[in-house]
Write an enzyme that holds these catalytic residues in place. Structure first.
Site, PDB file in Angstrom:
ATOM      1  CE  LYS A 100      -2.016   1.729   3.655  1.00 25.47           C
ATOM      2  NZ  LYS A 100      -2.848   1.941   4.856  1.00 25.47           N
ATOM      3  CG  ASP A 158      -7.371   3.883   2.511  1.00 25.63           C
ATOM      4  OD1 ASP A 158      -8.293   3.588   1.707  1.00 25.63           O
ATOM      5  OD2 ASP A 158      -7.280   5.013   3.041  1.00 25.63           O
TER       6      ASP A 158
END
Length: 212
Positions: free
Chosen positions: A120, A138
């Site tokens: 991420k 997220d």
């Protein structure tokens, strides 16, 4: 969600915010990288408060290494998990100096090899610092993708892979920011603001909140 609806969804989000970006404050790829590492399980507001004090004193790998782990902690102690994050940032800075000449690498593999940097974080840096059409998933993006029917998936990687397939190329570079901001301010976790949602009619969520 049908392709035509997906195009309409992103068209509307683009009209509302033509040039979206992260709410983390940064001026260089390195400042962004550190801010994203610090932002895990923390708010952007909280990270910005810390980095506003840190970056004027130390905003390069060598400068942060000079602070040392204990010195860094004094600047980031208001952020959750600051002990582990300080350790990772110091190790990250050391690796940047030793292996990358103090510069942030521009490949996923090299980014993910840095301490404290997962997929991420790498996606955020590639997208926001270097303009790559990556989509970092997220909690906000995971929620919006599942609720709306845009890219449902059981975990963040499944959602990311689905988004890579369904998001039209013209929207890919900014999709990450549009979806995060939508999840943060409209499609909120506890009570989504469906009456004010610009994509309400496209959304497949069965439990939309009614008008007040």
């Amino acid at each position: 969600m049908k392709r035509a609806d997906i195009v309409e969804l992103f068209t509307r989000l683009r009209e509302l915010n033509p040039h979206p970006t992260t709410e983390l404050e940064y001026r260089t790829p390195f400042e962004l990288l550190v801010a994203v590492v610090l932002s895990a399980q923390a708010t952007d507001v909280g990270v910005n408060k810390a980095t506003r004090k840190l970056y004027p004193k130390a905003n390069t790998p060598r400068a942060i290494l000079a602070l040392g782990e204990e010195g860094l902690k004094r600047y980031i102690s208001t952020i959750g998990l600051y002990n582990a994050k300080a350790k990772n940032v110091i190790a990250l800075c050391r690796l940047l100096v030793e292996q990358h000449g103090g510069e942030v690498p521009r490949t996923r593999e090299a980014l993910e090899a840095l301490p404290g940097v997962g997929r991420k974080t790498a996606n955020v840096v590639l997208n926001t610092a270097f303009g790559e059409p990556t989509i970092a998933v997220d909690t906000h993006i995971f929620r919006v993708s599942n609720r709306t029917g845009l890219a449902p998936g059981k975990d963040v990687r499944a959602v990311e892979d689905k988004l890579e397939k369904v998001v039209p190329a013209e929207f890919k570079k900014d999709a990450h920011h549009w979806l995060i901001l939508h999840g943060r301010y409209v499609c909120k976790a506890r009570k989504p603001d469906c009456p004010a949602c610009p994509i309400r009619d496209l959304c497949q969520y069965k439990h939309k909140t009614p008008p007040a």
